[in-house]
Design a protein around this motif. Structure first.
Motif, PDB file in Angstrom:
ATOM      1  N   GLU A 284      -1.019  -5.365  -0.898  1.00 54.03           N
ATOM      2  CA  GLU A 284      -2.138  -4.604  -1.459  1.00 54.03           C
ATOM      3  C   GLU A 284      -1.881  -3.107  -1.378  1.00 54.03           C
ATOM      4  O   GLU A 284      -2.218  -2.360  -2.300  1.00 54.03           O
ATOM      5  N   PHE A 285      -1.265  -2.653  -0.286  1.00 56.66           N
ATOM      6  CA  PHE A 285      -0.937  -1.219  -0.185  1.00 56.66           C
ATOM      7  C   PHE A 285       0.056  -0.835  -1.281  1.00 56.66           C
ATOM      8  O   PHE A 285      -0.032   0.253  -1.858  1.00 56.66           O
ATOM      9  N   GLY A 286       0.968  -1.747  -1.585  1.00 58.10           N
ATOM     10  CA  GLY A 286       1.902  -1.495  -2.681  1.00 58.10           C
ATOM     11  C   GLY A 286       1.204  -1.371  -4.014  1.00 58.10           C
ATOM     12  O   GLY A 286       1.582  -0.527  -4.850  1.00 58.10           O
ATOM     13  N   GLU A 287       0.161  -2.195  -4.232  1.00 58.93           N
ATOM     14  CA  GLU A 287      -0.605  -2.094  -5.476  1.00 58.93           C
ATOM     15  C   GLU A 287      -1.279  -0.728  -5.583  1.00 58.93           C
ATOM     16  O   GLU A 287      -1.303  -0.116  -6.663  1.00 58.93           O
ATOM     17  N   LEU A 288      -1.831  -0.256  -4.477  1.00 55.19           N
ATOM     18  CA  LEU A 288      -2.491   1.055  -4.508  1.00 55.19           C
ATOM     19  C   LEU A 288      -1.462   2.170  -4.726  1.00 55.19           C
ATOM     20  O   LEU A 288      -1.708   3.114  -5.487  1.00 55.19           O
ATOM     21  N   ALA A 289      -0.321   2.054  -4.064  1.00 56.73           N
ATOM     22  CA  ALA A 289       0.739   3.051  -4.253  1.00 56.73           C
ATOM     23  C   ALA A 289       1.226   3.062  -5.695  1.00 56.73           C
ATOM     24  O   ALA A 289       1.549   4.116  -6.258  1.00 56.73           O
ATOM     25  N   LEU A 290       1.262   1.876  -6.312  1.00 55.09           N
ATOM     26  CA  LEU A 290       1.691   1.785  -7.711  1.00 55.09           C
ATOM     27  C   LEU A 290       0.713   2.506  -8.629  1.00 55.09           C
ATOM     28  O   LEU A 290       1.128   3.180  -9.575  1.00 55.09           O
ATOM     29  N   ARG A 291      -0.585   2.371  -8.358  1.00 55.46           N
ATOM     30  CA  ARG A 291      -1.576   3.092  -9.164  1.00 55.46           C
ATOM     31  C   ARG A 291      -1.360   4.604  -9.071  1.00 55.46           C
ATOM     32  O   ARG A 291      -1.458   5.327 -10.072  1.00 55.46           O
ATOM     33  N   VAL A 292      -1.087   5.077  -7.875  1.00 57.28           N
ATOM     34  CA  VAL A 292      -0.882   6.512  -7.685  1.00 57.28           C
ATOM     35  C   VAL A 292       0.386   6.968  -8.397  1.00 57.28           C
ATOM     36  O   VAL A 292       0.409   8.009  -9.057  1.00 57.28           O
ATOM     37  N   ARG A 293       1.456   6.184  -8.278  1.00 57.95           N
ATOM     38  CA  ARG A 293       2.709   6.544  -8.955  1.00 57.95           C
ATOM     39  C   ARG A 293       2.552   6.523 -10.474  1.00 57.95           C
ATOM     40  O   ARG A 293       3.100   7.376 -11.178  1.00 57.95           O
TER      41      ARG A 293
END
Length: 397
Positions: A284-293
């Motif tokens: 889930e943290f990766g999903e949030l990081a992907l949104r930011v990227r």
């Protein structure tokens, strides 16, 4: 007016380095300032002294004239440090752009010197009770002898409590859009700190009253002339707002990383000792990081499109830049609001503790993204993609 001794920044790399240093300092007091709603007077003075407020001044007038791409990242860096302080210079840079696009040579010489000396701009754009955000009822009356009378009230005047100059928008006697620069200490000017929004609490976005204020006609710039040619003026203003949203999303992700590692506990069904090692949390943290990227990539792409349109302004290049900015604004809007909300679930109930003030990121995102609706951006993206209709030359897209 009292000048702030300002550094003169000479290039893009230097501007970003100065911004990162300042943002690190801003971040140390961000939560406390928000919780106490303490206006960042010292922080804005440091921003003015840093030289960052002069980086869009053209080189021929002594500024760094940094690229649009650099400006998007610069705004994101500052907003990651403190979203309120990061928003304050948006209007300043907007009015520097007004001068670049529409001022006379004499006006540019005078006001760009003011900027480089640290005497920056607030704003007094918005009014209440008018049909739309672009209707202005404020009295704006040329007087015999060449002066202009300004009389009325403006609201949501972000940055005005800190600024030596308060530019306003008004309509001239022919109904054309103009900007007028009013000294904050001019007789008849009253700046009220009455902004009490749930987020962006310390932007100084209160009320400014102009009671029979008289200014020289030399301080009036014909904004309407900008829209007589292909332009990315409105897109640039929106682009800076997108940078603020990206900074908020980054700040939320940064603080979530710290809290997951420091205070979160493994779930009941977890087989790991640290929540940071839980595959579901990592996912889930990766999903949030992907949104930011993703938001950052679109912001940088929009910056490149703005720089290309400025170098070769045509109807087509202006439309492409406006659509690229709309895409960046739509995606940074979504990233800021969703990331600042979804981080709570990764940390658990402890994340809602008042003393952590983690919720300031969501409050800031939800407040700032209300400037204009995401749906409007998506509509113009779709209309261009499907029907080849460029966004309107309104200064709002």
């Amino acid at each position: 007016m009292t000048a702030t001794a300002a550094r003169v920044i000479t290039g893009d790399a230097e501007a970003l380095a100065v911004a990162r240093d300042l943002a690190a300092e801003l971040a140390t007091g961000d939560s406390e300032r928000d919780a106490q709603r303490r206006l960042p007077r010292a922080e804005v003075a440091a921003l003015a002294a840093s030289g960052l407020l002069g980086v869009t001044v053209p080189r021929e007038h002594g500024g760094a004239d940094v690229s649009a791409r650099t400006m998007g990242e610069l705004m994101a860096v500052l907003a990651e440090g403190d979203a309120s302080v990061g928003q304050i210079p948006q209007n300043h840079f907007f009015f520097v752009e007004v001068l670049r696009e529409a001022a006379s040579p004499a006006q540019k010489e005078f006001f760009f010197a003011e900027v480089l000396a640290g005497r920056h701009f607030g704003n007094a754009l918005s009014e209440r009770g008018t049909k739309s955000p672009r209707d202005y009822a404020i009295r704006f009356e040329p007087r015999p002898g060449g002066d202009v009378l300004v009389d009325g009230t403006k609201y949501y005047a972000t940055g005005s409590p800190f600024a030596p100059w308060i530019p306003i928008y008004a309509n001239d006697p022919d109904g054309r859009l103009v900007a007028a620069w009013v000294p904050a200490d001019a007789p008849g000017v009253t700046v009220e700190d009455d902004w009490h929004g749930m987020g962006q609490r310390t932007t100084g976005s209160g009320t400014v009253r102009f009671d029979q204020v008289v200014i020289p006609a030399d301080w009036v710039v014909p904004v309407w002339t900008i829209f007589e040619r292909p332009e990315v003026f409105g897109a640039f203003g929106n682009y800076l707002h997108a940078g603020v949203d990206l900074g908020i999303a980054r700040a939320a992700l940064r603080d979530a990383k710290d809290l997951v590692r420091r205070i979160a506990r493994p779930g009941i069904e977890s087989t790991v000792d640290r929540p940071a090692d839980d595959p579901l949390i990592i996912q889930e943290f990766g999903e949030l990081a992907l949104r930011v990227r993703t938001a950052a990539a679109l912001l940088h792409e929009a910056g490149d499109a703005l720089d290309a349109a400025r170098a070769a302004p045509t109807v087509e290049s202006a439309a492409e830049a406006s659509v690229a900015v709309a895409a960046a604004r739509a995606e940074t809007d979504r990233a800021a609001v969703s990331v600042a909300s979804d981080v709570f679930a990764l940390i658990g109930a402890r994340a809602s503790a008042q003393e952590l003030n983690l919720h300031r990121h969501w409050r800031n995102a939800r407040t700032h993204t209300l400037h204009d609706p995401r749906r409007m951006k998506v509509f113009h993206i779709g209309n261009h993609a499907l029907n080849d209709v460029p966004p309107p030359p309104s200064g709002l897209v």
